[in-house]
Write an enzyme that holds these catalytic residues in place. Structure first.
Site, PDB file in Angstrom:
ATOM      1  N   SER A 156       0.009  -4.382  -0.303  1.00 40.27           N
ATOM      2  CA  SER A 156      -0.028  -2.959  -0.662  1.00 40.27           C
ATOM      3  C   SER A 156       0.958  -2.746  -1.807  1.00 40.27           C
ATOM      4  O   SER A 156       2.159  -2.933  -1.632  1.00 40.27           O
ATOM      5  CB  SER A 156       0.349  -2.088   0.540  1.00 40.27           C
ATOM      6  N   LYS A 190      -6.140   2.225  -0.076  1.00 42.42           N
ATOM      7  CA  LYS A 190      -5.109   1.889   0.907  1.00 42.42           C
ATOM      8  C   LYS A 190      -4.107   3.028   1.052  1.00 42.42           C
ATOM      9  O   LYS A 190      -3.656   3.351   2.151  1.00 42.42           O
ATOM     10  CB  LYS A 190      -4.399   0.600   0.509  1.00 42.42           C
ATOM     11  N   LYS A 192       7.602   2.701   3.021  1.00 42.40           N
ATOM     12  CA  LYS A 192       7.289   2.248   1.663  1.00 42.40           C
ATOM     13  C   LYS A 192       5.944   2.798   1.203  1.00 42.40           C
ATOM     14  O   LYS A 192       5.794   3.268   0.073  1.00 42.40           O
ATOM     15  CB  LYS A 192       7.307   0.718   1.629  1.00 42.40           C
TER      16      LYS A 192
END
Length: 306
Positions: free
Chosen positions: A96, A170, A238
């Protein structure tokens, strides 16, 4: 049948079971990890690369599954993975990372006649183990078809659009996941504080419109107080930060994402960043001074006796 040689970069919570599935499917595999000891379980079934350069030179396809964009940049660019790949090879970044980074890496690959896909995943360690990941692929359609069989060994593949689109999908996934974990935490704590059995509440909600995979799996984790990480809270933090960064780039305001980001930030500040992301409940308990599942939790106002 001739199988392409695959180098797998990143043998962590997600990468290790993914590598296992590729080996089980018959692919010749080279593995590399920043912490070399994590490659040891593969010593008799795969080649362990001593360096990123060695892993790159052994590969027709490189799969990257690293913790964050900064590490991906370090490995692909600073440590020379792209620079050591042969023309005609393909990089599949399943980490990611920011969409802008995916586009930058794709341009570097294109300059060397190397294919590139950003293909982040959803499904956690369970999906990785069961080869049931949802794979969101961005990039050229022909490149995807070239490696589709490899990706289908790991899960279900959807072509989202051009380079960077996989990472955007995502981010959308992680916005829904993070916000829904927050909603489930608040709902179960609200019900329990009022005197309802959270086990029964979850069971009832699973049969109605509020049903979701988050309520099913993470709601049960909250009830069981099982916060061993499938996906650590620091990783969710994150991802929430990347969501807000991308929103700013697109001149969007996302109030729910901002709020959930701040809650995960508080969870990490309390020293619980390694808990599973369902552990967002812990931050909610902290600010309310109560704990889901404790016999003393319900505190309905008692009628006055005077």
């Amino acid at each position: 049948m001739s199988y392409p040689c695959i180098s797998f970069i990143g043998i962590g919570l997600m990468g290790a079971p993914m590598a296992e599935n590729l080996i089980a499917a018959g692919y010749p595999l080279t593995v590399w990890n920043r912490t070399a000891a994590k490659c040891a379980p593969f010593a008799e079934r795969a080649t362990i690369a001593a360096s990123v350069e060695q892993a790159a030179k052994a590969a027709d396809i490189v799969i990257v599954m690293l913790e964050n964009g900064a590490v991906v940049e370090q490995v692909l660019v600073e440590q020379g993975l792209i620079a050591n790949l042969a023309p005609g090879s393909v990089v599949i970044d399943m980490s990611s990372a920011p969409p802008t980074m995916a586009r930058s890496h794709a341009a570097l690959c294109a300059a060397r006649d190397i294919g590139y896909l950003d293909a982040p995943v959803s499904g956690g360690t369970v999906g990785a183990t069961e080869a049931a990941l949802s794979i969101m692929a961005g990039g050229d359609g022909d490149t995807l078809e070239q490696v589709r069989a490899v990706l289908e060994t790991l899960g279900r593949v959807t072509h989202i659009g051009p380079v960077g689109a996989g990472q955007l999908a995502k981010l959308a996934n992680q916005a829904i996941v993070g916000i829904t974990i927050g909603a489930v935490s608040e709902a179960l704590l609200l019900a329990a504080k009022g005197g309802a059995d959270p086990v029964a509440v979850r069971e009832a909600l699973m049969g109605g419109f509020a049903s979701s995979r988050i309520l099913d799996l993470h709601g049960q984790r909250m009830i069981d107080r099982n916060f061993e990480p499938g996906a650590p809270a620091r990783i969710q933090l994150k991802d929430m930060r990347m969501i807000l960064d991308e929103a700013r780039n697109e001149q969007l305001t996302l109030p729910l994402a901002q709020r959930v980001h701040d809650e995960y930030l508080a969870l990490s500040a309390n020293g619980q960043g390694e808990a599973d992301h369902s552990g967002l409940l812990l931050a909610l308990e902290h600010i309310n001074g109560v704990r889901l599942g404790e016999p003393s939790l319900p505190s309905r106002a008692q009628p006055r006796k005077d």
